[in-house]
Scaffold this active site. Structure first.
Site, PDB file in Angstrom:
ATOM      1  N   ARG A  26       9.137   6.213   2.466  1.00 38.12           N
ATOM      2  CA  ARG A  26       8.793   4.803   2.267  1.00 38.12           C
ATOM      3  C   ARG A  26      10.067   4.005   1.962  1.00 38.12           C
ATOM      4  O   ARG A  26      10.993   4.511   1.307  1.00 38.12           O
ATOM      5  CB  ARG A  26       7.850   4.741   1.066  1.00 38.12           C
ATOM      6  CG  ARG A  26       7.314   3.372   0.705  1.00 38.12           C
ATOM      7  CD  ARG A  26       6.076   3.074   1.430  1.00 38.12           C
ATOM      8  NE  ARG A  26       5.333   1.953   0.877  1.00 38.12           N
ATOM      9  CZ  ARG A  26       4.690   1.070   1.636  1.00 38.12           C
ATOM     10  NH1 ARG A  26       4.718   1.156   2.956  1.00 38.12           N
ATOM     11  NH2 ARG A  26       4.003   0.099   1.090  1.00 38.12           N
TER      12      ARG A  26
ATOM     13  N   THR B 190       1.488  -1.315  11.521  1.00 40.28           N
ATOM     14  CA  THR B 190       1.533   0.098  11.111  1.00 40.28           C
ATOM     15  C   THR B 190       1.081   0.937  12.290  1.00 40.28           C
ATOM     16  O   THR B 190       0.404   0.446  13.183  1.00 40.28           O
ATOM     17  CB  THR B 190       0.596   0.323   9.897  1.00 40.28           C
ATOM     18  OG1 THR B 190       1.004  -0.531   8.859  1.00 40.28           O
ATOM     19  CG2 THR B 190       0.619   1.752   9.389  1.00 40.28           C
TER      20      THR B 190
ATOM     21  N   THR C 246       5.300   2.412   9.180  1.00 42.09           N
ATOM     22  CA  THR C 246       5.043   0.972   9.148  1.00 42.09           C
ATOM     23  C   THR C 246       6.333   0.166   9.088  1.00 42.09           C
ATOM     24  O   THR C 246       7.360   0.664   8.606  1.00 42.09           O
ATOM     25  CB  THR C 246       4.176   0.631   7.898  1.00 42.09           C
ATOM     26  OG1 THR C 246       3.891  -0.758   7.876  1.00 42.09           O
ATOM     27  CG2 THR C 246       4.870   1.012   6.602  1.00 42.09           C
TER      28      THR C 246
ATOM     29  N   ASN D  18       5.306  -2.920   8.049  1.00 46.84           N
ATOM     30  CA  ASN D  18       4.375  -3.819   7.376  1.00 46.84           C
ATOM     31  C   ASN D  18       3.754  -4.796   8.360  1.00 46.84           C
ATOM     32  O   ASN D  18       2.975  -4.380   9.192  1.00 46.84           O
ATOM     33  CB  ASN D  18       4.986  -4.520   6.169  1.00 46.84           C
ATOM     34  CG  ASN D  18       3.880  -5.047   5.249  1.00 46.84           C
ATOM     35  OD1 ASN D  18       2.798  -4.487   5.250  1.00 46.84           O
ATOM     36  ND2 ASN D  18       4.132  -6.092   4.507  1.00 46.84           N
TER      37      ASN D  18
ATOM     38  N   GLU E 121       8.418  -4.780   4.001  1.00 44.93           N
ATOM     39  CA  GLU E 121       7.640  -3.966   3.045  1.00 44.93           C
ATOM     40  C   GLU E 121       7.679  -4.518   1.635  1.00 44.93           C
ATOM     41  O   GLU E 121       6.841  -4.147   0.806  1.00 44.93           O
ATOM     42  CB  GLU E 121       8.176  -2.528   3.054  1.00 44.93           C
ATOM     43  CG  GLU E 121       7.097  -1.474   3.099  1.00 44.93           C
ATOM     44  CD  GLU E 121       6.305  -1.529   4.389  1.00 44.93           C
ATOM     45  OE1 GLU E 121       5.084  -1.736   4.309  1.00 44.93           O
ATOM     46  OE2 GLU E 121       6.903  -1.388   5.470  1.00 44.93           O
TER      47      GLU E 121
ATOM     48  N   ASP F 222       4.471  -5.539   0.072  1.00 45.43           N
ATOM     49  CA  ASP F 222       3.511  -4.567  -0.477  1.00 45.43           C
ATOM     50  C   ASP F 222       3.699  -4.371  -1.974  1.00 45.43           C
ATOM     51  O   ASP F 222       2.878  -3.726  -2.629  1.00 45.43           O
ATOM     52  CB  ASP F 222       3.632  -3.211   0.245  1.00 45.43           C
ATOM     53  CG  ASP F 222       2.774  -3.158   1.506  1.00 45.43           C
ATOM     54  OD1 ASP F 222       1.944  -4.059   1.703  1.00 45.43           O
ATOM     55  OD2 ASP F 222       2.933  -2.202   2.287  1.00 45.43           O
TER      56      ASP F 222
ATOM     57  N   SER G 269       1.239   1.679  -1.106  1.00 40.65           N
ATOM     58  CA  SER G 269       0.876   1.681   0.312  1.00 40.65           C
ATOM     59  C   SER G 269      -0.564   2.118   0.491  1.00 40.65           C
ATOM     60  O   SER G 269      -1.133   2.800  -0.368  1.00 40.65           O
ATOM     61  CB  SER G 269       1.792   2.653   1.052  1.00 40.65           C
ATOM     62  OG  SER G 269       1.354   2.850   2.375  1.00 40.65           O
ATOM     63  N   SER G 270      -1.154   1.733   1.616  1.00 40.26           N
ATOM     64  CA  SER G 270      -2.489   2.222   1.980  1.00 40.26           C
ATOM     65  C   SER G 270      -2.410   3.306   3.042  1.00 40.26           C
ATOM     66  O   SER G 270      -3.456   3.813   3.485  1.00 40.26           O
ATOM     67  CB  SER G 270      -3.338   1.074   2.530  1.00 40.26           C
ATOM     68  OG  SER G 270      -3.531   0.097   1.538  1.00 40.26           O
TER      69      SER G 270
ATOM     70  N   GLY H 160      -3.527  -1.853   7.360  1.00 37.84           N
ATOM     71  CA  GLY H 160      -3.523  -2.267   5.948  1.00 37.84           C
ATOM     72  C   GLY H 160      -4.563  -1.480   5.158  1.00 37.84           C
ATOM     73  O   GLY H 160      -4.740  -0.276   5.359  1.00 37.84           O
TER      74      GLY H 160
HETATM   75  N1  GLY Z   1       2.496  -1.741   4.967  1.00 39.68           N
HETATM   76  C1  GLY Z   1       1.162  -1.251   4.913  1.00 39.68           C
HETATM   77  C2  GLY Z   1       0.997  -0.158   3.911  1.00 39.68           C
HETATM   78  O1  GLY Z   1       1.929   0.560   3.628  1.00 39.68           O
HETATM   79  O2  GLY Z   1      -0.076  -0.035   3.364  1.00 39.68           O
END
Ligand code: GLY
Length: 577
Positions: A110, A389, A407, A409, A428, A431, A460-461, A482
């Site tokens: 990340r 993503t 991602t 984002n 990012e 987020d 993050s999701s 997302g």
């Molecule tokens: N940028 C989307 C996520 O990481 O959830």
């Protein structure tokens, strides 16, 4: 793929998909089944799936194929992911013939907040500063993560796995409606405020062709091919210390951004144990924080278990199923909002949130006939959450599996490109909790635990997930979209394992989403049964439509072979052999 020789199960599955999709509000294309004998890649662009399959056919393993797929996605889906972004990879290494046991690992690459960025980084800045321009950019992790995975789990060299991506960048690839829509979205942002061209000019010219694109056009990206050749030759050095690093720092200086040469040279991949949860006969292997995907999915599954929701008690997508699943989602997303962030910086109570007594209490609080106020969900809180993503799934002939979500984002990330190298930098930073109490681009409100700090990774999701039975992968899945990543991935897994849908059906059927706040059940545009929507509204839920609930790429392995499905919502097609 078994080409024209469709086996009986495949023909039955194709009939099933037509029956299941027949009533949809917007008729989706009837996706064909793709069943392979040895291994497969399900990515959200056909060229990326094919890049991975090419490497599998060369004798590479699932990680080699994953790295080839990801670098190719950087070229063909430059608005979703790429070398200017970051991601998570969950790997299953099967037991070896020499007696070494199987193992699973999670690679966290990340993006991180730059060293000069603190909790109030966005206070007093323009409202779009965390989404557009140099302040929106986190230190990219993709190149470091992919090369780490290749070095420690792959078998082939950099030149071999990068070759398909370089070829596609130089010889060209065909763009689809999804690409054109992403370009249009950038055009709209520029129309809204033409000063944005100061940041977005390079991406608008190089990757969006100034809006002059149509589905079916063939694009090349020789500048990104140059970056990929440097990475193939010099490894991570090229990106984090060499000419690409110099170009990133130069952009930052010109646009007043905080990323320095030291930030890039100091980027580190985090390798960790995945989050695990028992569920029925399965073991779910998922991404731990700073992903919220694993905890949120396991909480939802645990609550459903306690409510006795499954295929034996509930019809697929009927009112009861939607209501109870939405209630479980509300609890889990409330906790996401309050508790989850980067565990390297704050204490994340993973054990407490997944404890049996806690899930007992959450399930007991759910009414079968009504829905409650948002404050009654999770542990009680006053907050909320998070497009651009891409997810792909890989299985090789040995049973090695990779679930990988990446991602930048939002579409084309920060819109800030890296001249000379043909890629966009992520946004990012959005987020993070940029302004306490305010929702991010996905309508998600998040707690102060997720405020930016130097080196911290934003919540993050992304939910790369491997489901094992008896230590063998049966499902490899994940999504883009997302917060809808979590709910879309989970519903598709349930479609396969509860409702026995073949993957190409499981991925295509309509889905729904609840993320606690806004306190609303979203039905995707394919949802045909308006009676269910009316009944769910009758229970007390606010309801709404949205285009999609994630775009899912899933592989299911059974005795008949490796079944791969890429979501037609994003134009994906799997590949294999
Ligand atoms: N940028 C989307 C996520 O990481 O959830």
């Amino acid at each position: 793929m078994n080409g024209g020789r469709a086996s009986l199960p495949v023909r039955i599955a194709s009939i099933a998909v037509l029956v299941l999709l027949a009533g949809c509000r917007v008729a989706p294309p009837a996706a064909p089944a793709h069943v392979f004998a040895h291994g497969a890649v399900a990515a959200d662009h056909p060229a990326a799936s094919e890049a991975g399959a090419e490497v599998l056919r060369l004798g590479g393993n699932a990680v080699d194929a994953a790295v080839a797929t990801s670098f190719c996605l950087s070229v063909v889906r430059p608005y979703s992911c790429g070398i200017g972004g970051g991601g998570f990879m969950v790997i299953h290494v099967p037991a070896a013939a020499d007696g070494r046991p199987s193992r699973q690992v999670a690679i966290n690459y990340r993006e991180t907040a730059p060293g000069a960025v603190g909790p109030d980084a966005f206070v007093g800045r323009a409202a779009d500063a965390s989404r557009i321009g140099a302040h929106a950019v986190g230190v990219p992790g993709s190149v470091a993560g992919l090369l780490y995975a290749l070095e420690h789990f792959g078998t082939l060299d950099r030149e071999t796995v990068l070759a398909p991506a370089i070829r596609v960048a130089e010889e060209g690839f065909v763009i689809d409606a999804h690409y054109v829509a992403a370009v249009k979205a950038v055009g709209t942002k520029i129309d809204e405020d033409p000063r944005r061209l100061d940041d977005a000019g390079y991406v608008w010219r190089e990757l969006c062709h100034a809006g002059d694109v149509r589905p079916g056009d063939r694009l090349t990206n020789p500048r990104q091919a140059r970056a990929l050749r440097l990475i193939a030759r010099d490894g991570a050095f090229a990106f984090y210390r060499g000419p690409i690093a110099d170009a990133i720092v130069d952009v930052m200086k010109r646009r007043g951004g905080p990323i320095t040469a030291a930030d890039l040279a100091g980027y580190r991949v985090d390798v960790t144990a995945p989050l695990r949860g028992r569920w029925s006969d399965y073991e779910v292997v998922a991404m731990p924080p700073p992903s919220s995907g694993g905890i949120t999915m396991l909480q939802i599954l645990g609550i459903l278990d306690r409510l006795d929701v499954d295929a034996a008690t509930t019809d697929h997508n009927d009112t009861e199923y939607v209501h109870l699943l939405a209630e479980a989602m509300k609890h889990a997303f409330a906790d996401r909002s309050r508790w989850l962030a980067d565990p390297a910086f704050v204490d994340v109570p993973t054990g407490d949130l997944l404890a049996a007594e806690y899930l007992d209490a959450r399930a007991a609080a759910i009414s079968r006939t009504s829905t409650g106020a948002p404050m009654d969900y999770g542990t009680g809180t006053d907050h909320l959450e998070d497009g651009g993503t891409s997810h792909f799934s890989v299985v090789d002939r040995t049973g090695m599996a990779v679930a990988c979500t990446e991602t930048i984002n939002l579409r084309f990330g920060s819109l800030l490109g890296v001249p000379g190298f043909g890629f966009a930098l992520n946004n990012e930073m959005d987020d993070f909790t940029t302004i306490p109490g305010a929702a991010n681009a996905f309508g998600l409100r998040q707690s102060d635990r997720n405020l930016p700090e130097p080196g911290k990774r934003p919540l993050s999701s992304m939910s790369p997930t491997i489901v094992l039975r008896d230590d063998v992968p049966v499902i490899v899945a994940g999504a883009s979209g997302g917060p809808r990543i979590i709910t879309g991935t989970l519903q598709t897994i349930l479609n396969c394992l509860w409702y026995d849908m073949p993957p190409h059906v499981a991925v295509e059927v309509p889905r729904f989403h609840h993320q606690w706040m806004p306190d609303r059940v979203y039905f995707d545009e394919r949802w045909a049964d308006t009676g269910v929507i009316d009944d769910v509204a009758g229970i007390g839920h606010e309801t709404a439509r949205r285009v999609s609930v994630g775009e899912v790429q899933l592989i299911l392995v059974d005795d008949a072979g490796v079944h791969a499905a890429s979501d037609t919502r994003k134009g994906g097609v799997p590949a294999g052999y």
